[in-house]
Design a protein around this motif. Structure first.
Motif, PDB file in Angstrom:
ATOM      1  N   ILE A  13       0.841  -1.151   0.159  1.00 42.22           N
ATOM      2  CA  ILE A  13       0.032   0.140   0.147  1.00 42.22           C
ATOM      3  C   ILE A  13       1.099   1.208  -0.028  1.00 42.22           C
ATOM      4  N   VAL A  14       0.795   2.094  -0.693  1.00 43.12           N
ATOM      5  CA  VAL A  14       1.671   3.332  -1.056  1.00 43.12           C
ATOM      6  C   VAL A  14       0.548   4.556  -0.876  1.00 43.12           C
ATOM      7  N   THR A  15       0.720   5.352   0.189  1.00 43.41           N
ATOM      8  CA  THR A  15      -0.149   6.265   0.485  1.00 43.41           C
ATOM      9  C   THR A  15       0.575   7.486   0.334  1.00 43.41           C
ATOM     10  N   VAL A  16      -0.031   8.407  -0.500  1.00 43.21           N
ATOM     11  CA  VAL A  16       0.839   9.843  -0.954  1.00 43.21           C
ATOM     12  C   VAL A  16       0.187  10.978  -0.256  1.00 43.21           C
ATOM     13  N   GLU A  17       0.895  11.941   0.386  1.00 37.40           N
ATOM     14  CA  GLU A  17       0.286  12.898   0.983  1.00 37.40           C
ATOM     15  C   GLU A  17       0.016  14.004   0.199  1.00 37.40           C
ATOM     16  N   ASP A  18       0.772  14.439  -0.844  1.00 33.89           N
ATOM     17  CA  ASP A  18       0.771  15.343  -1.978  1.00 33.89           C
ATOM     18  C   ASP A  18       1.259  14.874  -3.230  1.00 33.89           C
ATOM     19  N   GLU A  19       0.115  14.561  -4.029  1.00 33.51           N
ATOM     20  CA  GLU A  19       0.175  13.691  -5.267  1.00 33.51           C
ATOM     21  C   GLU A  19       1.476  14.626  -6.230  1.00 33.51           C
ATOM     22  N   ALA A  20       1.443  15.770  -6.232  1.00 33.37           N
ATOM     23  CA  ALA A  20       2.363  16.649  -6.941  1.00 33.37           C
ATOM     24  C   ALA A  20       3.575  16.493  -6.763  1.00 33.37           C
ATOM     25  N   CYS A  21       3.911  15.856  -5.558  1.00 34.45           N
ATOM     26  CA  CYS A  21       5.344  15.415  -4.931  1.00 34.45           C
ATOM     27  C   CYS A  21       5.736  13.952  -5.608  1.00 34.45           C
ATOM     28  N   LEU A  22       4.842  13.347  -6.042  1.00 37.86           N
ATOM     29  CA  LEU A  22       5.117  11.916  -6.277  1.00 37.86           C
ATOM     30  C   LEU A  22       5.473  12.099  -8.150  1.00 37.86           C
ATOM     31  N   HIS A  23       6.881  11.830  -8.187  1.00 38.66           N
ATOM     32  CA  HIS A  23       7.184  11.325  -9.499  1.00 38.66           C
ATOM     33  C   HIS A  23       7.149   9.899  -9.757  1.00 38.66           C
ATOM     34  N   ARG A  24       6.645   9.815 -11.317  1.00 40.58           N
ATOM     35  CA  ARG A  24       6.490   8.563 -11.704  1.00 40.58           C
ATOM     36  C   ARG A  24       7.266   8.571 -12.899  1.00 40.58           C
ATOM     37  N   TYR A  25       8.368   7.869 -12.665  1.00 41.37           N
ATOM     38  CA  TYR A  25       9.479   7.679 -13.736  1.00 41.37           C
ATOM     39  C   TYR A  25       9.627   6.739 -14.684  1.00 41.37           C
ATOM     40  N   ARG A  26       9.573   6.625 -15.973  1.00 37.64           N
ATOM     41  CA  ARG A  26       9.613   5.434 -16.941  1.00 37.64           C
ATOM     42  C   ARG A  26      10.878   5.712 -17.636  1.00 37.64           C
ATOM     43  N   PHE A  27      11.393   4.515 -18.111  1.00 39.86           N
ATOM     44  CA  PHE A  27      12.628   4.396 -18.856  1.00 39.86           C
ATOM     45  C   PHE A  27      12.575   2.990 -19.700  1.00 39.86           C
ATOM     46  N   GLY A  28      13.377   2.622 -20.532  1.00 40.30           N
ATOM     47  CA  GLY A  28      13.444   1.614 -21.261  1.00 40.30           C
ATOM     48  C   GLY A  28      12.198   1.334 -21.925  1.00 40.30           C
ATOM     49  N   LEU A  29      11.896  -0.016 -21.682  1.00 39.26           N
ATOM     50  CA  LEU A  29      10.469  -0.635 -22.206  1.00 39.26           C
ATOM     51  C   LEU A  29       9.308   0.443 -21.741  1.00 39.26           C
ATOM     52  N   ARG A  30       9.675   1.158 -20.833  1.00 41.43           N
ATOM     53  CA  ARG A  30       8.468   1.831 -20.373  1.00 41.43           C
ATOM     54  C   ARG A  30       7.421   0.995 -19.795  1.00 41.43           C
ATOM     55  N   THR A  31       7.411  -0.079 -18.853  1.00 35.65           N
ATOM     56  CA  THR A  31       6.384  -0.881 -18.360  1.00 35.65           C
ATOM     57  C   THR A  31       6.050  -0.574 -16.943  1.00 35.65           C
ATOM     58  N   ALA A  32       7.072   0.126 -16.391  1.00 32.70           N
ATOM     59  CA  ALA A  32       6.727   0.353 -14.943  1.00 32.70           C
ATOM     60  C   ALA A  32       6.913   1.928 -14.444  1.00 32.70           C
ATOM     61  N   ASP A  33       6.281   2.275 -13.565  1.00 32.06           N
ATOM     62  CA  ASP A  33       6.378   3.570 -13.013  1.00 32.06           C
ATOM     63  C   ASP A  33       7.290   3.281 -11.757  1.00 32.06           C
ATOM     64  N   TYR A  34       8.455   3.912 -11.767  1.00 32.15           N
ATOM     65  CA  TYR A  34       9.496   4.095 -10.857  1.00 32.15           C
ATOM     66  C   TYR A  34       9.095   5.408  -9.600  1.00 32.15           C
ATOM     67  N   LEU A  35       8.409   4.903  -8.625  1.00 30.29           N
ATOM     68  CA  LEU A  35       7.881   5.888  -7.656  1.00 30.29           C
ATOM     69  C   LEU A  35       9.187   6.702  -6.850  1.00 30.29           C
ATOM     70  N   ILE A  36       9.173   7.942  -7.054  1.00 30.64           N
ATOM     71  CA  ILE A  36      10.221   8.689  -6.615  1.00 30.64           C
ATOM     72  C   ILE A  36       9.503  10.053  -5.677  1.00 30.64           C
ATOM     73  N   CYS A  37       9.919  10.388  -4.806  1.00 33.16           N
ATOM     74  CA  CYS A  37       9.274  11.569  -4.116  1.00 33.16           C
ATOM     75  C   CYS A  37      10.266  12.745  -4.732  1.00 33.16           C
ATOM     76  N   ARG A  38       9.483  13.683  -5.206  1.00 32.19           N
ATOM     77  CA  ARG A  38      10.120  14.921  -5.809  1.00 32.19           C
ATOM     78  C   ARG A  38      10.817  15.924  -4.947  1.00 32.19           C
ATOM     79  N   ASP A  39      10.312  15.794  -3.542  1.00 32.68           N
ATOM     80  CA  ASP A  39      10.974  16.558  -2.644  1.00 32.68           C
ATOM     81  C   ASP A  39      12.313  16.061  -1.988  1.00 32.68           C
ATOM     82  N   CYS A  40      12.327  14.799  -1.531  1.00 32.56           N
ATOM     83  CA  CYS A  40      13.554  14.170  -0.696  1.00 32.56           C
ATOM     84  C   CYS A  40      14.077  13.146  -1.935  1.00 32.56           C
TER      85      CYS A  40
END
Length: 144
Positions: A52-79
Motif C-alpha cells: 500500500i502506497v499512500t501519498v500526502e501530496d500527489e504533486a510531489c510523487l514522480h513516476r519515472y519511466r525508462f527502457g521498455l516503459r513498462t513500470a512507474d518508478y515511484l520517487i519523491c520529488r521533494d527528498c
C-alpha cells in the motif's frame, strides 16, 4: 501476515508492506540496470502479499519511466527517495518495494541476488512481473 512500514525521507510517501514471509527469508533482488544500480536498489515482493502506497501530496510523487516503459518508478520529488516500482501493463497492478525505504530494512538481511533483465522481451517482462511482483494499492492521504 506481518506489516512493515516505511516511506520517503520527508514523509510525503508512506509504505505498508504486508507479507507472510519472514524478512530474513525473503529474496532480495538487486536489478543491474543503470537506474537501480545508481540508487543502490534492493527490491522485494511477495506475490501473496500487498503493498500500500499512500501519498500526502500527489504533486510531489514522480513516476519515472525508462527502457521498455513498462513500470512507474515511484520517487519523491521533494527528498528524492525511490520507494517502489509499479506496473499496470499486462493485468492487475503489481509492485516491488524498495527495502531501503522500509523502517525495518535491516531485518531484510539476505544478500541481494543480482538480476539482469536486459534480454527480456516486453511480453516476457510483463509475465514475470505478474508472477513475481505483488498486488499494490496507491492511495491519496487526502481522499483515502
Amino acid at each position: 501476515m506481518s506489516e512493515y512500514r516505511g516511506g520517503c525521507h520527508c514523509g510525503n510517501i508512506h509504505l505498508t508492506f504486508e507479507t507472510g514471509i519472514e524478512p530474513s527469508e525473503m529474496e532480495i533482488r538487486a536489478c543491474q540496470c543503470a537506474f537501480c544500480v545508481r540508487h543502490g536498489s534492493r527490491a522485494a515482493a511477495d506475490p501473496l502479499g500487498l503493498l500500500i502506497v499512500t501519498v500526502e501530496d500527489e504533486a510531489c510523487l514522480h513516476r519515472y519511466r525508462f527502457g521498455l516503459r513498462t513500470a512507474d518508478y515511484l520517487i519523491c520529488r521533494d527528498c528524492g527517495v525511490y520507494v517502489a516500482a509499479v506496473t499496470t501493463d499486462g493485468g492487475d497492478p503489481r509492485a516491488i518495494v524498495i527495502v531501503n525505504a522500509l523502517d525495518d530494512r535491516l531485518r531484510f538481511s539476505r544478500e541481494p541476488v543480482p538480476m539482469d533483465y536486459d534480454a527480456e522481451s516486453r511480453d516476457g517482462r510483463m509475465a514475470r512481473r505478474q508472477a513475481r511482483w505483488m498486488p499494490v494499492e496507491i492511495r491519496s492521504a487526502v481522499s483515502g
